[in-house]
Design a protein around this motif. Structure first.
Motif, PDB file in Angstrom:
ATOM      1  N   VAL B  74       0.875  -1.165  -0.083  1.00  9.05           N
ATOM      2  CA  VAL B  74      -0.325  -0.013  -0.075  1.00  9.05           C
ATOM      3  C   VAL B  74       0.944   1.126   0.008  1.00  9.05           C
ATOM      4  CG1 VAL B  74      -1.644   1.259   1.249  1.00  9.05           C
ATOM      5  CG2 VAL B  74      -1.708  -1.168   1.128  1.00  9.05           C
ATOM      6  N   GLN B  75       2.042   1.255   0.747  1.00 10.11           N
ATOM      7  CA  GLN B  75       2.889   2.393   0.897  1.00 10.11           C
ATOM      8  C   GLN B  75       3.398   2.900  -0.394  1.00 10.11           C
ATOM      9  OE1 GLN B  75       5.177   0.896   4.055  1.00 10.11           O
ATOM     10  NE2 GLN B  75       3.860   1.728   5.798  1.00 10.11           N
ATOM     11  N   THR B  76       3.807   1.458  -0.977  1.00 11.17           N
ATOM     12  CA  THR B  76       4.319   1.707  -2.172  1.00 11.17           C
ATOM     13  C   THR B  76       3.620   2.329  -3.207  1.00 11.17           C
ATOM     14  OG1 THR B  76       5.748  -0.451  -1.898  1.00 11.17           O
ATOM     15  CG2 THR B  76       5.942   0.435  -4.303  1.00 11.17           C
ATOM     16  N   SER B  77       2.150   2.326  -3.250  1.00 18.25           N
ATOM     17  CA  SER B  77       1.429   2.565  -4.452  1.00 18.25           C
ATOM     18  C   SER B  77       1.709   4.258  -5.184  1.00 18.25           C
ATOM     19  CB  SER B  77       0.032   2.500  -4.005  1.00 18.25           C
ATOM     20  OG  SER B  77      -0.366   1.132  -3.551  1.00 18.25           O
ATOM     21  N   SER B  78       1.386   5.203  -4.150  1.00 21.70           N
ATOM     22  CA  SER B  78       1.675   6.450  -4.768  1.00 21.70           C
ATOM     23  C   SER B  78       3.042   6.720  -5.293  1.00 21.70           C
ATOM     24  CB  SER B  78       0.980   7.401  -3.714  1.00 21.70           C
ATOM     25  OG  SER B  78       2.224   7.983  -2.607  1.00 21.70           O
ATOM     26  N   ILE B  79       4.216   6.512  -4.534  1.00 19.71           N
ATOM     27  CA  ILE B  79       5.337   6.592  -5.130  1.00 19.71           C
ATOM     28  C   ILE B  79       5.368   5.856  -6.543  1.00 19.71           C
ATOM     29  CG2 ILE B  79       7.849   6.199  -4.985  1.00 19.71           C
ATOM     30  CD1 ILE B  79       6.871   8.530  -3.086  1.00 19.71           C
ATOM     31  N   GLY B  80       4.991   4.573  -6.550  1.00 20.45           N
ATOM     32  CA  GLY B  80       5.166   3.700  -7.601  1.00 20.45           C
ATOM     33  C   GLY B  80       4.319   4.307  -8.810  1.00 20.45           C
ATOM     34  N   ILE B  81       3.108   4.975  -8.776  1.00 20.71           N
ATOM     35  CA  ILE B  81       2.439   5.332  -9.935  1.00 20.71           C
ATOM     36  C   ILE B  81       3.044   6.809 -10.349  1.00 20.71           C
ATOM     37  CG2 ILE B  81       0.288   6.877 -10.226  1.00 20.71           C
ATOM     38  CD1 ILE B  81      -1.106   4.876  -8.199  1.00 20.71           C
ATOM     39  N   MET B  82       3.673   7.540  -9.557  1.00 18.80           N
ATOM     40  CA  MET B  82       4.310   8.635  -9.798  1.00 18.80           C
ATOM     41  C   MET B  82       5.523   8.458 -10.587  1.00 18.80           C
ATOM     42  SD  MET B  82       3.763  11.790  -7.242  1.00 18.80           S
ATOM     43  CE  MET B  82       4.244  10.889  -5.645  1.00 18.80           C
ATOM     44  N   PRO B 287      -5.453   0.607  -3.759  1.00 21.19           N
ATOM     45  CA  PRO B 287      -4.378   1.297  -4.244  1.00 21.19           C
ATOM     46  C   PRO B 287      -3.312   0.628  -5.045  1.00 21.19           C
ATOM     47  CG  PRO B 287      -4.325   1.512  -1.905  1.00 21.19           C
ATOM     48  CD  PRO B 287      -5.815   0.747  -2.378  1.00 21.19           C
ATOM     49  N   VAL B 288      -3.151  -0.577  -4.578  1.00 17.59           N
ATOM     50  CA  VAL B 288      -2.368  -1.566  -5.246  1.00 17.59           C
ATOM     51  C   VAL B 288      -2.855  -1.746  -6.379  1.00 17.59           C
ATOM     52  CG1 VAL B 288      -0.969  -3.621  -5.054  1.00 17.59           C
ATOM     53  CG2 VAL B 288      -1.257  -2.322  -3.004  1.00 17.59           C
ATOM     54  N   LEU B 289      -4.124  -2.234  -6.698  1.00 17.98           N
ATOM     55  CA  LEU B 289      -4.804  -2.459  -7.950  1.00 17.98           C
ATOM     56  C   LEU B 289      -4.568  -1.433  -8.776  1.00 17.98           C
ATOM     57  CD1 LEU B 289      -7.826  -4.637  -6.475  1.00 17.98           C
ATOM     58  CD2 LEU B 289      -5.469  -5.395  -7.544  1.00 17.98           C
ATOM     59  N   ILE B 290      -4.849  -0.112  -8.247  1.00 25.14           N
ATOM     60  CA  ILE B 290      -4.790   1.207  -8.918  1.00 25.14           C
ATOM     61  C   ILE B 290      -3.217   1.110  -9.782  1.00 25.14           C
ATOM     62  CG2 ILE B 290      -4.962   3.595  -9.176  1.00 25.14           C
ATOM     63  CD1 ILE B 290      -6.827   3.485  -7.082  1.00 25.14           C
ATOM     64  N   MET B 291      -2.320   0.836  -8.794  1.00 25.63           N
ATOM     65  CA  MET B 291      -0.802   1.089  -9.283  1.00 25.63           C
ATOM     66  C   MET B 291      -0.742  -0.155 -10.376  1.00 25.63           C
ATOM     67  SD  MET B 291       2.749   0.626  -7.260  1.00 25.63           S
ATOM     68  CE  MET B 291       2.373  -1.182  -6.741  1.00 25.63           C
ATOM     69  N   TYR B 368      11.841  10.732  -3.727  1.00 14.95           N
ATOM     70  CA  TYR B 368      11.570   9.354  -3.819  1.00 14.95           C
ATOM     71  C   TYR B 368      11.269   8.906  -5.191  1.00 14.95           C
ATOM     72  CZ  TYR B 368      12.250   8.828   1.324  1.00 14.95           C
ATOM     73  OH  TYR B 368      12.723   8.671   2.330  1.00 14.95           O
ATOM     74  N   VAL B 369      10.295   9.454  -5.723  1.00 15.61           N
ATOM     75  CA  VAL B 369      10.158   8.990  -7.160  1.00 15.61           C
ATOM     76  C   VAL B 369      11.211   8.958  -8.136  1.00 15.61           C
ATOM     77  CG1 VAL B 369       8.633   9.908  -9.022  1.00 15.61           C
ATOM     78  CG2 VAL B 369       7.612  10.103  -6.816  1.00 15.61           C
ATOM     79  N   ILE B 370      12.139  10.091  -7.955  1.00 13.95           N
ATOM     80  CA  ILE B 370      12.939  10.287  -8.934  1.00 13.95           C
ATOM     81  C   ILE B 370      14.087   9.135  -8.740  1.00 13.95           C
ATOM     82  CG2 ILE B 370      15.415  11.425  -9.671  1.00 13.95           C
ATOM     83  CD1 ILE B 370      13.462  14.040  -8.783  1.00 13.95           C
ATOM     84  N   ALA B 371      14.377   8.873  -7.302  1.00 13.57           N
ATOM     85  CA  ALA B 371      15.097   7.662  -6.999  1.00 13.57           C
ATOM     86  C   ALA B 371      14.574   6.566  -7.456  1.00 13.57           C
ATOM     87  CB  ALA B 371      15.355   7.651  -5.332  1.00 13.57           C
ATOM     88  N   ALA B 372      13.260   6.153  -7.326  1.00  7.56           N
ATOM     89  CA  ALA B 372      12.649   4.985  -7.758  1.00  7.56           C
ATOM     90  C   ALA B 372      12.735   4.795  -9.393  1.00  7.56           C
ATOM     91  CB  ALA B 372      11.121   5.177  -7.302  1.00  7.56           C
ATOM     92  N   ALA B 373      12.602   5.754  -9.956  1.00  5.94           N
ATOM     93  CA  ALA B 373      12.764   5.719 -11.397  1.00  5.94           C
ATOM     94  C   ALA B 373      14.376   5.146 -11.946  1.00  5.94           C
ATOM     95  CB  ALA B 373      12.549   6.930 -12.092  1.00  5.94           C
ATOM     96  N   MET B 397      12.697   1.287  -2.690  1.00  2.65           N
ATOM     97  CA  MET B 397      12.678   2.511  -1.756  1.00  2.65           C
ATOM     98  C   MET B 397      11.788   2.385  -0.722  1.00  2.65           C
ATOM     99  SD  MET B 397      14.942   4.595  -3.183  1.00  2.65           S
ATOM    100  CE  MET B 397      14.686   6.056  -2.031  1.00  2.65           C
ATOM    101  N   GLN B 398      10.754   2.037  -0.970  1.00  2.02           N
ATOM    102  CA  GLN B 398       9.776   1.695   0.069  1.00  2.02           C
ATOM    103  C   GLN B 398      10.377   0.846   1.192  1.00  2.02           C
ATOM    104  OE1 GLN B 398       7.263   4.194   0.275  1.00  2.02           O
ATOM    105  NE2 GLN B 398       7.481   3.518   2.319  1.00  2.02           N
TER     106      GLN B 398
END
Ligand SMILES: Nc1ncnc2c1ncn2[C@@H]1O[C@H](COP(=O)(O)OP(=O)(O)O)[C@@H](O)[C@H]1O
Ligand SMILES: [Mg+2]
Lengths: 253, 437
Positions: B74-82, B287-291, B368-373, B397-398
């Motif tokens: 769940v925590q990964t979802s918003s960062i993952g989407i971005m 949120p995970v399904l959304i991601m 976090y988003v840039i780092a993830a990418a 990251m998460q």
């Protein structure tokens, strides 16, 4: 061949373009007929690439007019040029290094499936077909073109220009990166395309290649046109004199 | 390039001649991306490390539990989407520093809309409130992103500057929007999108999702093979196809089992009038399904559409892209608009999860988003990157972040570790690229 009558395929009239005060092309006019190869010669920086980029839509001329088949043509971007069946092999090749041969060949003109998705398999198949004709030794279909040799990259760029049924072909130093054997293949290709009735602008430094392949030669110096000659009426020394000293032989116009 | 849709053209492994080494032969036959394996290995290392550390030092290995992994997802979802949007931005040699602030301003706007404005029009708890709110939030994000893109592409201001300005401006706007006050609680349907109580699809729902996904994997393999046969391209050996299918379906079923192994807590069971000892699975969180849906859509966009092809082309050689007739400016504008829309979507999840909108929502998310990418293999030099890599990067990251919280590292140490890992990951990536060139 040399006395061209009828409407030229392309006519560039009085083209000028400057970059920050430097007149890269200064009131130059050239034309091209079907089945004709016109060589563009001159030192580095003479303005050859800049002139043909005005035709390919890469640059927008400051002044002058372009006519295609006798009709005024508005070429404001590369897409416009492609719509007039003008294809270009750029000196820099203009390949996206991270994409494979097929993606580069079809860049901007991707084949799509009925659902509108890019049809990679179909594009690769088409690429294999045209490469079999142009460069039978080409095998690297599934790697980014950055992994290809200079000659292989060149053949991708050439394939792209030839595939889409160009009527007007611009080749900016197409053999610069090639070995003797590949250079010979390009020469044969030029002759074949010429027989098919294409008009070709060929920018080339090798004077012997020019004498062999071109019907006419236009020499440029410092952005200006020194003169145009029918290649079979002059010697290579005449042409070299035009390039080096800007000396116009009697036969030039 | 390989025709497996989950692999973007630039990093597709070459169909190298099968070497004598069985591992190499396996990789070349299955055409599995070695970078993907590396990331999975790193992930397992992190997970195992935190679990062991917890088990040995704290006497309680809490990381590899359904509960923690569910929370992690769940925590990964918003960062993952971005991060999926940031891939496009970075591939085209730009950067977007404003995404965290976009979360703030879109989250705040959605908060005001659904709490202060819409209930007055439709009445409190009206069914349409969450829909209008979400559409408005995503649209606002897209609009702001498009504005950034316009400044970058048509006004020639470097993306670093435009979005650095955006980082300040939109955070300030988020504050001004409601005078710095937090808005809470949000619409009850909206709140489900954050994966809070009730925001999950349960055991049956998860099995349905899982089976559809398995069918998708099989369809991709069969269809891919059919395409290759049609065009007489070299085929993967049947055993390799079967192995790929087994790995894919196995991973999907494994995650379904995992998500279903985490039961609802007692408090919620009581609300549902169920006995305390009932076992009701969480299943996948919404949120995970959304991601996952975003990841699939973005993968299709990048590997199957002209738009995606042009993104890669612009990144590989902007001049060549322009000479091929691609309108690179318009593309840049669209890419930033997409990034903005995804930030709006991420803001929905982030604020729904908190059940409130605060002006600080999404602070530092850009990093976090840039780092993830980047950890996911997107090259800052442009032209290279994958969507699945970015999502895995977000998970890495998460995992680090929540793992450190779990074992009790304080915030200062967390930052140091995350910073070091980012630099190290890029360095390792350089080595990897140099070796596979
Ligand atoms: N995009 C540009 N910006 C500034 N100057 C340019 C640009 N393109 C060409 N020039 C200048 O125009 C002149 C002609 O260049 P070019 O056409 O490339 O010569 P050639 O192809 O004959 O070697 C050179 O002085 C070059 O520096
Ligand atoms: Mg040149």
């Amino acid at each position: 061949m040399t006395m061209n009558k009828g409407t030229p395929l392309v006519e560039m009239r009085d083209i000028s373009i400057s970059f920050g005060g430097i007149k890269a092309v200064d009131h130059v006019s050239i034309d091209l007929h079907p089945g004709e190869v016109v060589g563009l010669l001159g030192h580095n920086g003479a303005g050859k690439s800049t002139l043909i980029k005005c035709l390919s839509g890469a640059y927008q001329k400051d002044t002058g007019e372009i006519y295609v088949n006798g009709e005024r043509a508005e070429i404001n971007n590369p897409r416009d040029a492609r719509n007039y069946n003008i294809e270009t092999i750029y000196q820099t090749l203009a390949l996206a290094d991270n994409l494979d041969a097929a993606s580069n060949l079809f860049l901007g003109r991707e084949l799509v499936t009925a659902a509108g998705f890019v049809d990679d398999a179909q594009m690769e198949a088409e690429t294999r077909k045209i490469m079999a004709r142009l460069n039978p030794n080409f095998r690297k279909f599934n790697v980014p073109v950055s992994a290809l040799s200079g000659g292989q990259r060149q053949s991708v760029a050439i394939a792209r220009a030839v595939y889409f049924n160009a009527k007007i072909l611009i080749m900016d130093e197409p053999t610069a990166a090639l070995g003797p054997q590949e250079t010979q293949m390009v020469a044969e290709l030029i002759q074949e395309l010429k027989r098919q009735g294409l008009g070709i602008f060929l920018i080339e430094h090798d004077i012997h290649a020019v004498m062999d392949l071109c019907d006419r030669a236009v020499v440029m110096k410092n952005g200006q046109r020194v003169g145009t000659v029918n290649v079979d009426e002059v010697t290579d020394d005449d042409i070299l004199g035009m390039i080096i000293m800007g000396k116009k032989p009697a036969k030039a116009y | 390039m390989t025709k497996t849709p989950l692999t973007a053209p630039p990093v597709a492994p070459a169909q190298a001649g099968a070497g004598g080494n069985p591992v190499k032969r396996f990789l070349s036959a299955t055409e599995i991306d070695t970078r993907l394996l590396g990331m999975l290995a790193a992930l397992l290392l992190i997970w195992g490390g935190f679990h062991l550390y917890g088990a040995i030092v704290n006497g309680n290995g809490a990381f590899l539990t359904p509960r923690n992994l569910w929370n992690l997802s769940v925590q990964t979802s918003s960062i993952g989407i971005m991060a999926t949007g940031m891939v496009l931005v970075i591939i085209t040699r730009n950067i977007d520093l404003s995404v965290g602030s976009l979360i703030g301003v879109t989250g705040m706007t959605m908060g005001i809309l659904q709490v202060d404005i819409l209930p007055q029009i439709f009445g409190l708890g009206h069914w349409s409130i969450w829909i209008i709110t979400c559409v408005a939030g995503i649209a606002l994000g897209a609009l702001i992103g498009a504005f950034h893109g316009w400044l970058i592409a048509y006004r020639g201001i470097p993306s670093f500057i435009v979005t650095l300005g955006g980082l300040m401006v939109w955070r300030g706007m988020a504050f001004i929007a409601n005078g710095g006050k937090t808005i809470s609680p949000v619409d009850s349907t909206f709140a489900l999108l954050g994966g809070g109580p009730g925001g999950n699809v349960g055991a049956t729902g998860s099995w349905i999702v899982g089976l559809i996904a398995c069918a998708g994997v099989v369809w991709l393999l069969v269809n891919g093979r059919r395409q290759r046969i049609k065009h007489e391209f070299p085929l993967r050996p049947i055993w390799a196809e079967v192995t790929l299918g087994a790995i894919g379906c196995g991973a999907i079923i494994g995650s379904v089992l995992l998500m279903n192994a985490y039961p609802l807590p007692r408090g919620i069971l009581r609300q549902m009038d169920l006995p305390d000892d009932a076992f009701v699975s969480h299943g996948f969180a919404i949120p995970v399904l959304i991601m996952i849906a975003v990841g699939i859509a973005m993968t299709i966009l990048m590997t199957r559409t002209r738009f995606g092809r042009y993104v890669f082309a612009i990144g590989g050689n902007p001049e060549a892209a322009a000479l091929a007739g691609i309108n690179t400016r318009w593309m840049t504008l669209k890419i930033f608009a997409l990034m903005g829309a995804l930030s709006g979507l991420a803001a929905i999840i982030a604020s729904a999860r908190l059940n409130s909108a605060t002006n600080a929502l999404g602070t530092l998310d850009e990093l976090y988003v840039i780092a993830a990418a980047v950890i996911g293999g997107t090259s800052l030099a442009g032209g290279v990157g994958t969507i699945y890599g970015a999502i895995l990067g977000a998970l890495v990251m998460q995992s680090l972040q929540s793992g450190m919280v779990l074992i009790g590292f304080d915030a200062a140490i967390q930052r140091i570790v995350v910073g070091v890992v980012l630099v190290l990951a890029v360095y390792l990536d350089n080595l990897y690229r140099a070796r596979t060139k």
